[in-house]
Write a protein that holds these residues in place. Structure first.
Motif, PDB file in Angstrom:
ATOM      1  N   HIS A  56      46.502  45.306  23.791  1.00 30.67           N
ATOM      2  CA  HIS A  56      45.447  44.421  24.273  1.00 30.67           C
ATOM      3  C   HIS A  56      44.304  44.299  23.272  1.00 30.67           C
ATOM      4  N   THR A 150      49.419  35.015  37.498  1.00 34.37           N
ATOM      5  CA  THR A 150      49.156  34.667  36.103  1.00 34.37           C
ATOM      6  C   THR A 150      48.501  35.840  35.386  1.00 34.37           C
ATOM      7  N   ALA A 151      48.502  35.763  34.049  1.00 30.95           N
ATOM      8  CA  ALA A 151      47.886  36.801  33.218  1.00 30.95           C
ATOM      9  C   ALA A 151      47.089  36.123  32.112  1.00 30.95           C
ATOM     10  N   ASP A 156      41.609  35.076  34.094  1.00 29.51           N
ATOM     11  CA  ASP A 156      41.771  35.877  35.308  1.00 29.51           C
ATOM     12  C   ASP A 156      40.751  37.008  35.343  1.00 29.51           C
ATOM     13  N   SER A 159      43.527  40.233  33.540  1.00 31.30           N
ATOM     14  CA  SER A 159      44.865  39.707  33.276  1.00 31.30           C
ATOM     15  C   SER A 159      45.979  40.755  33.336  1.00 31.30           C
ATOM     16  N   PRO A 160      45.744  42.042  32.958  1.00 29.15           N
ATOM     17  CA  PRO A 160      46.827  43.022  33.089  1.00 29.15           C
ATOM     18  C   PRO A 160      47.254  43.300  34.532  1.00 29.15           C
ATOM     19  N   TRP A 162      48.765  41.496  36.440  1.00 30.44           N
ATOM     20  CA  TRP A 162      50.084  40.971  36.785  1.00 30.44           C
ATOM     21  C   TRP A 162      51.020  42.118  37.150  1.00 30.44           C
ATOM     22  N   TYR A 163      50.775  43.274  36.527  1.00 36.04           N
ATOM     23  CA  TYR A 163      51.603  44.455  36.772  1.00 36.04           C
ATOM     24  C   TYR A 163      51.436  44.959  38.199  1.00 36.04           C
ATOM     25  N   ASP A 207      53.052  33.366  35.042  1.00 35.03           N
ATOM     26  CA  ASP A 207      53.428  34.195  33.896  1.00 35.03           C
ATOM     27  C   ASP A 207      54.599  35.095  34.250  1.00 35.03           C
TER      28      ASP A 207
END
Length: 382
Positions: A56, A150-151, A156, A159-160, A162-163, A207
């Motif tokens: 990242h 989405t990421a 967002d 963004s991480p 999404w996990y 994503d």
């Protein structure tokens, strides 16, 4: 917005040199004789979160993709390590002490949401107060429910996350399909469901390419727990054989050879992770992302072998493993929107400063989560 760095080679060398020094200074001789004890799984979690953080920094925070190379190139392995450890840890617990579906949700799934909710509250509040970023109410509601289709790095809230959506999917399905008599079948069912969701994307996740890269690690963790399961009544010959091999001093040279071979695999595969490096395998599997996932899993298992055979524990990786979930929850908003180091320090110093800051902030977050978790535990036990 992304940051531009000019002294990339120098920064990379300094960060790598400092990390190597820290790793060597924090090695201690192992006292355990087990194959896959908590200390090893914790170190692997530490390794996993560091790969994610470095990626990242390199691919989201700065404009120079070469920044932190090669530390930044195996974030997918880190994600697979987390999913593998989750599947393994849950299955070890369920095989020892089976839990009804509702009890599992109350005792296991809620453990994810508590620190996640607390971190999310702080992020939303900080963005509104300090940056005047006000997210739409529907977006905030879906975020608290763990839905992150989405990421978007600077769009967002985090963004991480999404996990989080992908992990919750596994946790939600796990107690429904898990069988103490046939864990391998449970793993197969979850692998099929995750692969179908990843390939066909019926929920229209923006994503989804991230999800479909990580469909097998969690089920493989279940398989590992099944293979390494021990009971008082029956000897596990595989575990006994592995223990004898690991702990037999006469096998030391073989251990070193295996570790060196595994390190070679890690290095080579890390530099050849994408499908374009494996045209024949891509033709066999049919889809490039299947190849990407395969290479990630190969690297992951190489790391597991190395960490299982080594005779030394590492305090630095253990600390990062202990706070890995907290670091995951807070690291991107901090560096992406609240960076206080890159503006005033050389890039290498900023990275090292953030590595320290992540742990300190994670300690505070964990201390806030502990009493809330204890209170909720008392509620669900009534």
């Amino acid at each position: 917005m992304p940051i531009t760095i000019t002294n990339v080679p120098e920064s990379n060398m300094i960060v790598i040199a400092v990390l190597i020094a820290v790793l060597f200074l924090t090695f201690r001789k192992s006292k355990h004789t087990e194959i896959f004890p908590i200390s090893v799984t914790q170190e692997l979690k530490g390794l996993g979160i560091l790969t994610v953080v470095f990626a990242h920094f390199a691919y989201m925070l700065v404009t120079n993709a070469e920044f932190l190379f090669p530390l930044s190139i195996i974030a997918g392995v880190g994600v697979d390590l987390f999913l593998f450890m989750s599947g393994y840890g849950l299955s070890v617990g369920m095989l020892k002490r089976p839990m009804p579906v509702l009890d599992f949700y109350k005792r296991r799934l809620i453990k994810i949401f508590i620190p996640f909710w607390i971190a999310l509250i702080f992020i939303f509040a900080a963005d509104a107060i300090f940056l005047q970023i006000n997210y739409p109410v529907p977006y905030m509601i879906q975020s608290f429910l763990g839905w992150f289709p989405t990421a978007i790095g600077f769009g967002d809230v985090n963004s991480p996350f999404w996990y989080i959506t992908w992990m919750i999917m596994f946790y939600a399905l796990y107690p429904i399909v898990f069988s103490t008599k046939r864990p391998w079948l449970s793993a197969l069912i979850l692998a099929v469901i995750a692969t179908l969701l990843g390939v066909y994307n019926p929920l229209d996740m923006g994503d989804n390419w991230l999800h479909r890269l990580h469909t097998l690690a969690f089920p493989l963790g279940i398989v590992a727990a099944w293979l390494l399961m021990e009971t008082k009544d029956k000897e596990n010959k595989l575990v006994t054989t592995l223990k004898n091999f690991r702990n037999n001093a006469s096998n030391s040279m073989i251990h070193y050879v295996i570790i060196v071979v595994m390190l070679a695999i890690v290095v080579y595969m890390s530099l050849h992770t994408t499908a374009n490096h494996w045209p024949k395998l891509t033709a066999l599997l049919g889809k490039g992302y299947f190849v990407d996932q395969f290479t990630s899993l190969v690297i992951m298992f190489a790391f597991i072998v190395i960490f299982s055979l080594k005779k030394f524990d590492n305090k630095f990786l253990s600390i990062y493993g202990l706070y890995s979930f907290e670091v995951y929850l807070i690291h991107w908003p901090l560096i992406g929107r609240y960076d206080i180091f890159f503006s005033y320090m050389p890039a290498w110093a900023a990275v090292l400063a953030w590595l320290v800051a992540f742990i300190l902030i994670s300690i505070v977050l964990q201390k806030m989560v502990t009493p809330v978790s204890a209170w909720i535990d008392r509620l669900v036990q009534k």
